[in-house]
Motif scaffolding. Structure first.
Motif, PDB file in Angstrom:
ATOM      1  N   TRP A 228       0.836  -1.203   0.000  1.00 35.96           N
ATOM      2  CA  TRP A 228       0.000   0.000   0.000  1.00 35.96           C
ATOM      3  C   TRP A 228       0.874   1.258   0.000  1.00 35.96           C
ATOM      4  O   TRP A 228       0.427   2.326  -0.442  1.00 35.96           O
TER       5      TRP A 228
ATOM      6  N   TYR B 242       3.539   1.781  -1.771  1.00 30.73           N
ATOM      7  CA  TYR B 242       4.214   2.054  -3.044  1.00 30.73           C
ATOM      8  C   TYR B 242       3.943   3.473  -3.560  1.00 30.73           C
ATOM      9  O   TYR B 242       4.868   4.152  -4.004  1.00 30.73           O
ATOM     10  N   PRO B 243       2.687   3.955  -3.550  1.00 26.90           N
ATOM     11  CA  PRO B 243       2.476   5.328  -4.019  1.00 26.90           C
ATOM     12  C   PRO B 243       3.155   6.369  -3.132  1.00 26.90           C
ATOM     13  O   PRO B 243       3.530   7.444  -3.617  1.00 26.90           O
TER      14      PRO B 243
ATOM     15  N   ALA C  22       3.267   8.922  -8.020  1.00 29.79           N
ATOM     16  CA  ALA C  22       2.421   8.198  -7.069  1.00 29.79           C
ATOM     17  C   ALA C  22       1.403   7.319  -7.789  1.00 29.79           C
ATOM     18  O   ALA C  22       1.219   6.137  -7.454  1.00 29.79           O
ATOM     19  N   LEU C  23       0.728   7.873  -8.785  1.00 32.45           N
ATOM     20  CA  LEU C  23      -0.301   7.116  -9.506  1.00 32.45           C
ATOM     21  C   LEU C  23       0.290   5.933 -10.271  1.00 32.45           C
ATOM     22  O   LEU C  23      -0.316   4.849 -10.330  1.00 32.45           O
TER      23      LEU C  23
ATOM     24  N   ARG D 136       2.784   4.148  -9.474  1.00 29.20           N
ATOM     25  CA  ARG D 136       3.121   3.066  -8.542  1.00 29.20           C
ATOM     26  C   ARG D 136       1.875   2.477  -7.885  1.00 29.20           C
ATOM     27  O   ARG D 136       1.854   1.296  -7.538  1.00 29.20           O
ATOM     28  N   ALA D 137       0.835   3.277  -7.755  1.00 31.82           N
ATOM     29  CA  ALA D 137      -0.442   2.726  -7.310  1.00 31.82           C
ATOM     30  C   ALA D 137      -0.973   1.739  -8.350  1.00 31.82           C
ATOM     31  O   ALA D 137      -1.562   0.709  -8.008  1.00 31.82           O
TER      32      ALA D 137
ATOM     33  N   VAL E  86       0.360  -1.720  -7.896  1.00 30.69           N
ATOM     34  CA  VAL E  86      -0.321  -2.485  -6.847  1.00 30.69           C
ATOM     35  C   VAL E  86      -1.646  -3.029  -7.362  1.00 30.69           C
ATOM     36  O   VAL E  86      -2.026  -4.170  -7.066  1.00 30.69           O
TER      37      VAL E  86
ATOM     38  N   ALA F  11      -3.719   1.614  -1.616  1.00 29.49           N
ATOM     39  CA  ALA F  11      -2.726   2.172  -2.537  1.00 29.49           C
ATOM     40  C   ALA F  11      -3.391   3.002  -3.623  1.00 29.49           C
ATOM     41  O   ALA F  11      -2.958   4.133  -3.920  1.00 29.49           O
ATOM     42  N   VAL F  12      -4.443   2.455  -4.220  1.00 24.22           N
ATOM     43  CA  VAL F  12      -5.161   3.189  -5.272  1.00 24.22           C
ATOM     44  C   VAL F  12      -5.780   4.455  -4.701  1.00 24.22           C
ATOM     45  O   VAL F  12      -5.763   5.517  -5.345  1.00 24.22           O
TER      46      VAL F  12
ATOM     47  N   GLY G 105      -3.083   7.203  -4.338  1.00 24.64           N
ATOM     48  CA  GLY G 105      -2.746   7.808  -5.627  1.00 24.64           C
ATOM     49  C   GLY G 105      -3.862   8.668  -6.166  1.00 24.64           C
ATOM     50  O   GLY G 105      -3.639   9.804  -6.612  1.00 24.64           O
TER      51      GLY G 105
ATOM     52  N   GLN H 235       4.391   0.418 -14.353  1.00 23.62           N
ATOM     53  CA  GLN H 235       4.794   1.751 -13.900  1.00 23.62           C
ATOM     54  C   GLN H 235       5.230   2.619 -15.064  1.00 23.62           C
ATOM     55  O   GLN H 235       4.860   3.796 -15.158  1.00 23.62           O
TER      56      GLN H 235
END
Length: 262
Positions: free
Chosen positions: A51, A53-54, A163-164, A166-167, A170, A199-200, A203, A246
């Motif tokens: 979670w 990652y973003p 951020a987005l 990398r979201a 996930v 995570a989503v 982002g 990504q």
């Protein structure tokens, strides 16, 4: 926990939704930044930590945005600023995602069945498809960054893009099963739906509060299309597929930002 963590999925993971180790673990895995990480704790978290990652993306994008803003303020030409910011981005991640893109494109379009495609993706050599994909995406990123730098005042968009993108990793990680029995993605594990939604949400929330709501749909569309291709060709996802996610999403988002410039 660095990207060398490969092997079988954890049998006794720490399944708490949040833990203090999660952001350092994400930075340790996705970047080359000198972040101290408790390897045992990070490994125990496994997929429960993705979670963050973003958030790791926000750190990478924040550094890019700061450097771009400073270079623009110093009067460095936009094209040179873009090249320096792009070089910084690749350096911070150790070209991890670019490597995944090249391997994925080589494998998915260079093999005639799942077994051969996965074998090509695991091969350390780069093929024609991979070279073409890298050149095209690097040129597109450089051109878009140059236009963003030239427009001025849009450096914050780099944080949202990082951020987005990398979201999206996930999201694909949660949506698709593992395509092979080993590798980095298998070692990390497959996140629970609630982890992916966090995570989503991070982002998407960042995009909304910073005034870039349209980027959410762009990221989702590209991620879904790429996931469909991966499922059709190898039946799931690998670490390379996630790295390519990504990259494709980042390129699409940068183009969307440029298209929206006044």
């Amino acid at each position: 926990m660095k990207r060398a963590a490969r092997g079988k999925q954890l049998t006794n993971p720490d399944n708490r939704l949040f833990a203090a180790i999660d952001l350092p673990a994400a930075l340790g895995l996705l970047t080359r930044l000198p972040v101290p990480v408790d390897g045992a704790a990070a490994t125990a978290r496994g997929a429960a930590a993705v979670w963050a990652y973003p958030l790791a993306g926000m750190v990478v994008g924040g550094v890019q945005a700061l450097v771009m803003a400073v270079l623009v303020w110093l009067g460095v030409p936009a094209a040179i600023t873009a090249a320096l910011v792009l070089a910084l981005a690749v350096s911070m991640t150790g070209a991890m995602h670019e490597d995944g893109l090249a391997d994925s494109v080589d494998g998915l379009w260079g093999g005639w069945d799942k077994t051969r495609r996965l074998a090509i993706m695991k091969d350390s050599h780069i093929g024609t498809y991979g070279v073409i994909a890298l050149v095209l995406t690097l040129v597109l990123r450089w051109a878009a960054l140059g236009m963003i730098a030239g427009a001025g005042g849009f450096a914050l968009a780099l944080v949202v893009v990082a951020a987005l993108s990398r979201a999206a990793m996930v999201g694909v990680m949660a949506a698709l099963p593992h395509a092979r029995e080993d590798g980095l993605s298998r070692a990390v594990g497959r996140p629970a739906p609630r982890v992916a939604w966090v995570a989503v949400g991070i982002g998407a929330g960042l995009a909304l509060v910073t005034g870039y709501p349209g980027l959410v749909m762009v990221a989702a569309t590209v991620a879904v299309l790429w996931a469909m291709i991966a499922r059709a060709k190898i039946g799931g996802q690998t670490g390379d597929i996630l790295g390519a996610t990504q990259q494709w999403v980042e390129v699409a988002l940068l183009i969307a930002v440029v298209a929206a410039l006044d």
